[in-house]
Motif scaffolding. Structure first.
Motif, PDB file in Angstrom:
ATOM      1  N   PHE A  50      41.258  44.492  33.865  1.00 22.11           N
ATOM      2  CA  PHE A  50      39.857  44.866  34.007  1.00 22.11           C
ATOM      3  C   PHE A  50      39.070  43.776  34.729  1.00 22.11           C
TER       4      PHE A  50
ATOM      5  N   ASN B 226      38.064  43.863  38.323  1.00 25.52           N
ATOM      6  CA  ASN B 226      36.904  44.606  38.801  1.00 25.52           C
ATOM      7  C   ASN B 226      35.736  43.702  39.131  1.00 25.52           C
ATOM      8  N   ARG B 227      35.656  42.579  38.454  1.00 28.94           N
ATOM      9  CA  ARG B 227      34.674  41.588  38.863  1.00 28.94           C
ATOM     10  C   ARG B 227      35.197  41.023  40.175  1.00 28.94           C
TER      11      ARG B 227
ATOM     12  N   MET C 165      31.484  52.897  38.828  1.00 31.83           N
ATOM     13  CA  MET C 165      32.403  52.102  39.635  1.00 31.83           C
ATOM     14  C   MET C 165      31.770  51.531  40.897  1.00 31.83           C
TER      15      MET C 165
ATOM     16  N   LYS D 276      27.860  41.609  43.116  1.00 34.30           N
ATOM     17  CA  LYS D 276      29.145  42.163  43.559  1.00 34.30           C
ATOM     18  C   LYS D 276      29.962  42.723  42.394  1.00 34.30           C
ATOM     19  N   THR D 277      29.358  42.775  41.224  1.00 37.65           N
ATOM     20  CA  THR D 277      30.079  43.281  40.051  1.00 37.65           C
ATOM     21  C   THR D 277      29.812  44.773  39.900  1.00 37.65           C
ATOM     22  N   ILE D 278      30.836  45.506  39.448  1.00 34.20           N
ATOM     23  CA  ILE D 278      30.625  46.941  39.239  1.00 34.20           C
ATOM     24  C   ILE D 278      29.753  47.152  38.002  1.00 34.20           C
TER      25      ILE D 278
ATOM     26  N   HIS E 200      35.873  50.294  31.847  1.00 37.42           N
ATOM     27  CA  HIS E 200      35.853  49.283  32.899  1.00 37.42           C
ATOM     28  C   HIS E 200      34.765  48.262  32.612  1.00 37.42           C
ATOM     29  N   ARG E 201      35.160  47.015  32.547  1.00 37.06           N
ATOM     30  CA  ARG E 201      34.196  45.977  32.264  1.00 37.06           C
ATOM     31  C   ARG E 201      33.259  45.794  33.450  1.00 37.06           C
ATOM     32  N   GLY E 202      31.982  45.757  33.203  1.00 36.70           N
ATOM     33  CA  GLY E 202      31.014  45.620  34.290  1.00 36.70           C
ATOM     34  C   GLY E 202      29.915  44.645  33.925  1.00 36.70           C
ATOM     35  N   VAL E 203      28.723  44.918  34.394  1.00 39.57           N
ATOM     36  CA  VAL E 203      27.604  44.016  34.139  1.00 39.57           C
ATOM     37  C   VAL E 203      27.128  44.169  32.686  1.00 39.57           C
TER      38      VAL E 203
END
Lengths: 759, 759
Positions: A118, A121-122, B215, B257-259, B265-268
């Motif tokens: 995961f 994705n960063r 995404m 630039k992070t999803i 899904h790991r994101g902000v």
């Protein structure tokens, strides 16, 4: 005494006589209103034992629902005790009876490989990801790093920190919810190692979610909890008194007769619901109470009242240990001891009053008017963003703790654990599973009640909850009636021709599958109940077996009604065979299908915990059951490598049973004379020619076949469909047995699934 | 200037040089760090127009992602403007350009009868229910009761109150989200009545939920928003500059630039996500920004940063109007004007500083160290519990407002609405749908882009999001392959006997239904997308038609792969007829089924918005489609009153198509010679006897029937199954047409469903 009075007066600043009277009527939280008499403020926070001394006649206690003021003799009796345990400063006047100490607790977990997937994705250009400490990418993660502390009777011990700082992990560790081998460090109560089984009896753990039966009232909910957790030796009237005392202690007097409620049914407020959840777990007056973020999701007024209730519980002689994300200033004033965590490390440990001094010594004084916890969490967050992390603060805290070692030994309880528990029991604490008067800690029983009482209580509770939601049954009934109506009108009065036979087959296949699909719709309800069950069995409220059994018992009567409804709608309309006897068997096999189907769905609810996933799985498996039932492909045509699935197919048995109920008759004719040409090209010829062909056939066979001769009887059809192995009654019993098997598997899944300890 | 500097220094109390540098790198929120130079603190809160003046070469602006410090020439140019609008005390120095005033707003709804049904659950003995004011049981409920107020450019106007007090209703009323006829009172901007269409262009409404494509990166999300909402006349490089400026304004530099991320899904972080949601809606630099509880669900640090961003937006020349439940003390300091509501009535209106004076005059002074809003809400709640309600406070507030009428006229803007908007546009504000340089308010267009550009952007966005979640397609592919494998092994190499024919029928019925059931699994994804769509079309980001079309275009390519995969797994394994040509048709009809099925599910996602309900409905309807497809009961046997459903059945057309693809061959034989007796009692006789019967039959018919003679050809089977009306190509086209029809119905449902105004 100064600190306590100060606190009280802080919260009492708005009490005009009018508002005061209102407060009492509304919440029963009397504690606001007697700032000058701390000895009486805890009059309601009376232990069960004390209550028993005075409630000789339970009847008089039940009557005065509206009156929240405690009977005066309690106050008189309690003076001596509550002067010690009721005030905030009792530590100086006498040592606490119980001290829970933990030293150098450490706990690590191996990170699953998935996490690093995961992280991809960063995206690579992210500067923060590049700056993150290398430990974040290693294979183990330290959740707790050498944490020490001490929680005392009469106090609220609060664990603070950002999400992910390890708050919940620490609470879990202390509550013995982490497998002991994985955990380093020691946990002692009054200096003695804590046995897991003993801890389970003298403590309670309140989860973050409110898992309650929506249609029970607050009073009923607590009463059922009392029946599960209080020993059998207590009379019903004493249990009722305990519930009434608890309702007052929780400030739930005005909501006592209100249902809990859910999205559809209006019930008590969020704060009241949270207090009910707490009440369920403290019905037995535990010595240690663990709470995981008890204020999350509540507005600040409700949150404050919850913590206020916790303070009263502590003052009644318990250790309260809770995690809290960001307490408001007023809540902070109720906490006695704080432990701030940052990434599993202690950054502050001590009373709330010490925060100002601590941070000004650290070089970041807390500004006036600023909430100290907000300030502290922001500062910690800021430091965590730096390459060095919060290390400077961690080390500063360590050095300060080393400077003041004098505090720790002073708090040691003078009593041994056994003596302390004995003293506590004699005061009425700790009544779960113990017989009154028992003082030995080892004599505690695992369950409060025998199997049959559990069964009775569970059945009663589930039945009460179900009968208050008649709309749920109405929806299922409507679905069954609608499907029955559609099937009845499609397959209206089928004839006994070859096409009619084919259509009967179709009708049976669809009808039997429908029974199972209808059961699938109950999945969300089962899942919801399962969560309540998980919580309750976590503290051994009852045996898993009695739950499974009572679940089946309560669920059965509605199935009878559904079966009769479906049979009545379709049996006569389609024109099925067998008369009254056939109808009764039809009802029985539908009932058996419902029984097996609900067992199947119940079992799945024990295995798959996500609603959508569960529903998809049920629908898919039922489709495969239908596919292999023998309708789409006869048993003798199924390849050897799939035949096992044919026998596993739940739909097979009821399908074969109704088929036999319909066709198992040597004298009933479905293809007669020229009808035998119906599905051949000869079918289109005039009857006269067909008769001629028939005649020539009969001549060559040496059998007399006329237009009235029966070519295919019901028995022949069964043979064609390879339905030859089991009798219709065998099929019925097999279907019923499936129902029992799935409920047994459900029981097994509960046994395996409810080990809610971390590894 | 004093107040502003005071605020800044309050939040700057911890800035050691190290921490400061860190802050910049982490959040780009420079505003913390220049307490003595307020004119430069808003250097980043630059309007788009100002930006355009200076960003001649967009390329240089794109490159320096890591460097959040604004180019110095901005600061120099902005000095004059920001000194007026940037400070908190600008009201005294010059009148605000925009003033939104509302007077005596009232709004009532009729209560549905259902409510009183639920109230029965509060059992009769409940004393609170008995005490509740009689109005609670009447048939209409007043949500807003004569509310007045004024929100000004450069300020944050906050609406406070308990849940149910009418906060959101007031925001909705101001944002023109309530049908005008239902609302009493007036709303003016600079003294002129606000046209709904104009308001839509110059304002933005930020909902409570973060509905974002999971995404896409932060930057991509904002860029797509820029493409939708900024006019076509702006070059791509200028749009990019605007996005970059916005990223800095929102403090999202390090997350650019992070999803966004979702459960899997790991994101902000949550706070970053909320700021992205705000950013989407302020991409066109609106004059008025409405926000419904922008801080709910965030921890206090994230909440503070969100409101800090809102303050900067206000200072850049906007009116910010938000509802907030319980702001922390630090957030309170950022708010300029408060409106407290209790059951739809104003209980306080004025600046935060006035709270202390107000409540001490009311006889309930706010204690030191207490958060004034917490105190106020508690007091309101307490009063609401009394029989008189909060009436005393409402009237106290009224009398005080009457005493100070001088405040209101002083704030009137000196500019007319048209002039003000013109001035604002020339400063670069309000670029949504307007052509640069246009100053007339009436010249605004409904959509920023023409149809084809919308299509392109939507397709690109959806494709980008989809291709980053390959696992979703993988799961669907796996499901199709698994079902194909099971079907292939069950129906392995079917023969051309009468039983084989029956099994082919079964195979086709199951295979075609499976296509549709597979589509049902995509329902949650459609529902999620639908929510994003609802939000975006609410402010006319694009046409509904281009969304429907691009949705279909992006969804189509995966269907081709799924069709080929299923056909390859089953076609040759089962042994279907028609060679290569037959295979191609088989692929085409599966593709058409997927197309129609996904259209059907898409349509349902537009009608049913609850996941579980939607799934149940899809499964039930597909079951009825299968039931009426002609497999279970032939067309000529369906009763007249159900025949319409047979033609509605989606499964009918692909089922008939594959049946014809398989059987439409006069020369292919499925029942030959003695096989005609297979399903009759004669089937068990030895072949010799069957041949004798056959011979005598042929004699009597006058036709020569030998053991090799074909009795039933493929064409005969189609006749038996009543598949005679449409050719296989007709069936294919009808199936394709269903797909189009459902997408058109989806479009209609969106048109009808997205009127998100209250009545």
């Amino acid at each position: 005494m100064t600190r306590f009075v100060e606190k009280i007066s802080l919260f009492d600043r708005r009490s005009s006589p009018m508002a005061e009277a209102e407060d009492i009527a509304r919440d029963g939280l009397l504690v606001y209103h007697h700032p000058l008499a701390p000895a009486t403020t805890d009059a309601q926070a009376v232990t069960l034992g004390q209550l028993f001394k005075h409630v000789g006649d339970a009847h008089s206690g039940e009557g005065d629902d509206g009156d929240a003021a405690p009977p005066p003799h309690h106050v008189l009796e309690l003076d001596e005790f509550s002067a010690g345990a009721g005030g905030g400063d009792h530590l100086s006047s006498r040592p606490p009876t119980f001290v829970l100490a933990f030293t150098n607790l450490s706990y690590s977990v191996k990170r699953p490989r998935k996490m690093s997937l995961f992280q991809r994705n960063r995206l690579a250009t992210d500067p923060v990801a590049a700056l993150a400490p290398p430990e974040a990418f290693s294979r183990t993660k330290t959740l707790l790093n050498s944490i020490s502390g001490e929680a005392r009777e009469g106090e609220i011990f609060a664990v603070l920190g950002a999400s992910g700082s390890g708050k919940s992990t620490l609470i879990d560790a202390l509550a013995n919810r982490i497998v002991r081998d994985s955990l380093q460090g020691s946990i002692t109560l009054n200096g003695e190692k804590l046995d897991g089984r003993l801890l389970k009896v003298i403590s309670a753990y309140v989860m973050q979610d409110d898992l309650l039966y929506p249609m029970l009232t607050v009073e009923e909910t607590l009463m059922f909890s009392a029946e599960f957790r209080l020993p059998r030796s207590l009379s019903v009237s004493k249990k009722k008194s305990r519930v009434q005392a608890l309702i007052d202690q929780l400030g739930l007097r005005s909501a006592a007769k209100t249902i809990i409620g859910d999205e559809i049914h209006r019930g008590v407020s969020g704060g009241e619901r949270r207090r009910v959840s707490i009440g369920i777990d403290i019905i037995h007056d535990p010595i240690i109470l663990f709470l995981d973020e008890p204020t999350s999701g509540l507005d600040s007024t409700s949150a404050f009242m919850v913590v206020k209730v916790l303070q009263r519980i502590a003052h009644s002689g318990s250790i309260v240990i809770m995690s809290v994300h960001q307490p408001s200033y007023r809540i902070l004033c109720l906490l006695d001891r704080l432990l701030f965590l940052s990434r599993g490390q202690t950054v502050y440990s001590g009373p709330p009053e010490g925060l100002h001094r601590f941070f000004s010594d650290f070089g970041h004084p807390i500004p006036d008017n600023e909430n100290p916890t907000e300030f502290a969490l922001d500062l910690i967050r800021e430091l965590e963003g730096t390459p060095a992390g919060a290390r400077s603060l961690v080390e500063f805290n360590k050095s300060r703790q080393d400077e003041q070692p004098a505090l720790v030994p002073a708090a040691r309880s003078s009593l041994s654990l056994n003596d302390a528990i004995g003293a506590s029991i004699s005061r009425g604490k700790l009544v779960s599973g113990t017989t009154e008067g028992t003082t030995s800690a080892s004599s505690v029983q695992k369950y409060a009640n025998p199997f049959w009482i559990e069964m009775g209580v569970l059945t009663k509770r589930s039945f009460t909850n179900t009968k208050r939601m008649p709309e749920l049954f109405a929806i299922r009934l409507a679905a069954v009636l609608l499907t029955g109506f559609i099937l009845a009108t499609i397959f209206w009065r089928l004839d006994n021709s070859p096409k009619g036979v084919q259509e009967r087959l179709g009708f049976f296949a669809i009808a039997m599958s429908t029974m199972f699909y209808t059961c699938a719709d109950a999945l969300p309800i089962f899942l919801q109940e399962r969560n309540i069950f998980m919580r309750e069995t976590a503290y051994n409220a009852y045996r898993r077996s009695s739950y499974v059994l009572s679940h089946a018992i309560v669920g059965f009567p509605p199935l009878i009604l559904l079966s009769v409804a479906f049979a009545l709608t379709t049996y006569f309309a389609v024109g099925l065979a067998g008369g009254m006897q056939g109808f009764v068997f039809f009802v029985l096999i539908i009932l058996a299908s419902f029984w097996a189907g609900s067992g199947f769905v119940t079992f799945l609810s024990g295995v798959v915990t996500h609603v959508m996933l569960g529903y998809t799985v049920v629908v898919a498996i039922l489709a495969y059951f239908l596919l292999f039932s023998g309708f789409f492909i006869n048993r003798d045509r199924i390849h050897d490598y799939w035949i096992w699935f044919h026998y596993l197919s739940l739909v097979k048995y009821p399908y074969e049973a109704v088929m036999q109920n319909e066709f198992d008759d040597r004298h009933k004719c479905f293809v007669r004379g020229v009808q035998m040409f119906d599905n051949t090209p000869l079918g289109v010829l005039p009857d006269a020619i067909k008769l001629r062909v028939l005649k020539s056939m009969s001549n060559s066979l040496g059998v007399n076949i006329t237009s009235r001769t029966c070519i295919t009887t019901g028995t022949d059809i069964l043979k064609q469909q390879s339905i030859t192995q089991l009798s219709k009654w065998d099929c019925l019993w097999v279907t019923v047995a499936w129902g029992f098997l799935f409920r047994f598997l459900f029981y097994i899944s509960l046994l395996l699934g409810s080990r809610n300890k971390r590894r």
